[in-house]
Scaffold this active site. Structure first.
Site, short mmCIF file in Angstrom:
data_model
loop_
_atom_site.label_atom_id
_atom_site.label_comp_id
_atom_site.label_asym_id
_atom_site.label_seq_id
_atom_site.Cartn_x
_atom_site.Cartn_y
_atom_site.Cartn_z
N HIS A 271 -6.48 -6.97 0.06
CA HIS A 271 -6.60 -5.54 -0.23
C HIS A 271 -5.87 -5.19 -1.53
CE1 HIS A 271 -6.78 -6.04 4.25
NE2 HIS A 271 -7.91 -5.37 4.04
N ASP B 68 -3.03 -10.50 -1.79
CA ASP B 68 -3.51 -9.94 -0.52
C ASP B 68 -4.98 -9.51 -0.74
OD1 ASP B 68 -2.18 -8.43 2.15
OD2 ASP B 68 -3.97 -7.43 1.34
N HIS C 90 0.82 -1.23 0.00
CA HIS C 90 0.00 0.00 0.00
C HIS C 90 0.85 1.27 0.00
CE1 HIS C 90 -3.61 -2.28 0.58
NE2 HIS C 90 -3.29 -2.70 1.79
N ASP D 248 -4.77 -12.51 4.20
CA ASP D 248 -5.99 -11.92 4.74
C ASP D 248 -7.21 -12.19 3.86
OD1 ASP D 248 -4.80 -10.29 2.87
OD2 ASP D 248 -4.65 -8.54 4.18
#
Ligand code: ZN
Length: 367
Positions: A173, A171, A134, A259
């Protein structure tokens, strides 16, 4: 298969604080050391660590950070870290000394990548912290300070003269930082499979496909919440594999979060450790087809203390071709929702047909 495993105790000393806020009682921050430490401990107890090639990280240099991050941002992190820590960006706290630890995470991903490129190992897993996907050019986000995988790709390009690199981020996200790093780049194909609309907000839509010459070299696959193994397997088979085969990279980097697991408190997907094993085998097969198996995993998110260790163990078992006697006691492969559902298939096939139109077979060039 000689699999490299990179880890350092200092990764566990990156302090994200108590997570306290107005009306939130102090508790462990979601991004705390325990998921990763327990994963390392399970690898040790299973006997697998001893069968992997140990890789030791080094800190990324400031010149290496500057390949992506701005001078001002690097200096800001350094100054805050020298005193008592602070915020790298929204939701991204860090404590004293995290500048050095974040450089060790970026440098660790670089070392793992170099170890694969040099032939020291066939593939590698870097269990680094803080995560990186990120982190943007001039701001940290989502618990990430420096863009570990993007910096490793830039290092491979600049020092090892690797011309084509693919990143496959699973991931839960969106890998917004990796996307930003190569948004107008035709030499790095960035792919992110994530939960639609989760984080960052308004980021990771399929329509974000790259700009200028880089158009079509960024592929976002925003799967609906509730996707299970069937949706992920179809995504890799129908979208990721054809795109990567067409692009024909010399190296594959995987920002690897756990996740998307069924137990994760920050995601709403259904993957189990057995899913991660099978999906890793699929990526390994893909890497074998296109780049002599050169694939590097760098650890990103994953917030279930109890379950991340099993997902990580299964992934590294698959990478190394070894199997331990550890049994996963946390996952539910029989949980309803694992099969590819019609609404998921419609979305996946729509993206697949677009990707097919965007790439000429084997040329790696968009039409
Ligand atoms: Zn994540």
């Amino acid at each position: 298969m000689a699999t490299g495993f990179l880890w350092h105790e200092k990764y566990m000393w990156h302090d994200t604080g108590s997570g306290a806020a107005e009306n939130i009682e102090p508790d462990e921050h979601f991004e705390n050391p325990e998921t990763k430490r327990r994963m390392k401990n399970l690898l040790d107890v299973s006997g697998l660590t001893d069968k992997l090639i140990r890789l030791d990280p080094r800190m990324a240099t400031e010149d290496e950070l500057r390949r992506f991050h701005t001078e001002d941002y690097i200096n800001k992190i350094k100054k805050l870290s020298d005193v008592n820590g602070g915020l790298a960006g929204p939701n991204t706290p860090f404590g004293k000394g995290s500048y050095e630890i974040a450089k060790l995470a970026a440098g660790g991903t670089i070392v793992a990548t170099e170890s694969v490129l040099s032939g020291k190992v066939d593939n590698a897993y870097a269990l680094v912290r803080p995560p990186g996907h990120h982190a943007e050019r001039d701001i940290g986000r989502g618990f990430c300070i420096f863009a570990n995988v993007a910096l490793a790709a830039m290092h491979a390009r600049d020092i090892w003269k690797i011309e084509r690199i693919a990143t496959i981020d699973w991931d839960v996200h969106h890998g917004n930082g990796t996307q930003q790093a190569f948004y107008n780049d035709t030499n790095v194909l960035t792919i992110s499979i994530h939960q639609d609309g989760l984080f960052p907000a308004d980021s990771g839509k399929f329509e974000e496909r790259g700009i200028g010459e880089g158009e079509n070299f960024n592929i976002n696959i925003p799967l609906p919440a509730g996707s299970g193994h069937g949706a992920y397997a179809a995504t890799i088979e129908r979208i990721v594999a054809p795109a990567v085969q067409s692009f024909h990279p010399q190296l594959i980097l995987v920002p690897c979060g756990f996740d998307a697991s069924v137990c994760d408190p920050l995601g709403r997907m259904l993957l189990t450790s057995e899913s991660y094993r099978q999906l890793t085998e699929m990526l390994l097969g893909l890497a074998g087809n296109v780049c002599d198996g050169k694939i590097v995993f760098s650890h990103e998110g994953g917030y279930s203390k109890r379950y991340v260790p099993f997902c990580g163990l299964a992934t590294i078992e698959a990478l190394s071709g070894l199997r331990t006697e550890i049994t996963d006691l946390g996952g539910r492969d029989d949980l309803p929702g694992q099969d590819l559902a019609p609404h998921q298939e419609i979305l996946i096939d729509e993206i697949a047909s677009h990707v097919k139109r965007a790439f000429l077979p084997k040329s790696g060039q968009p039409i």
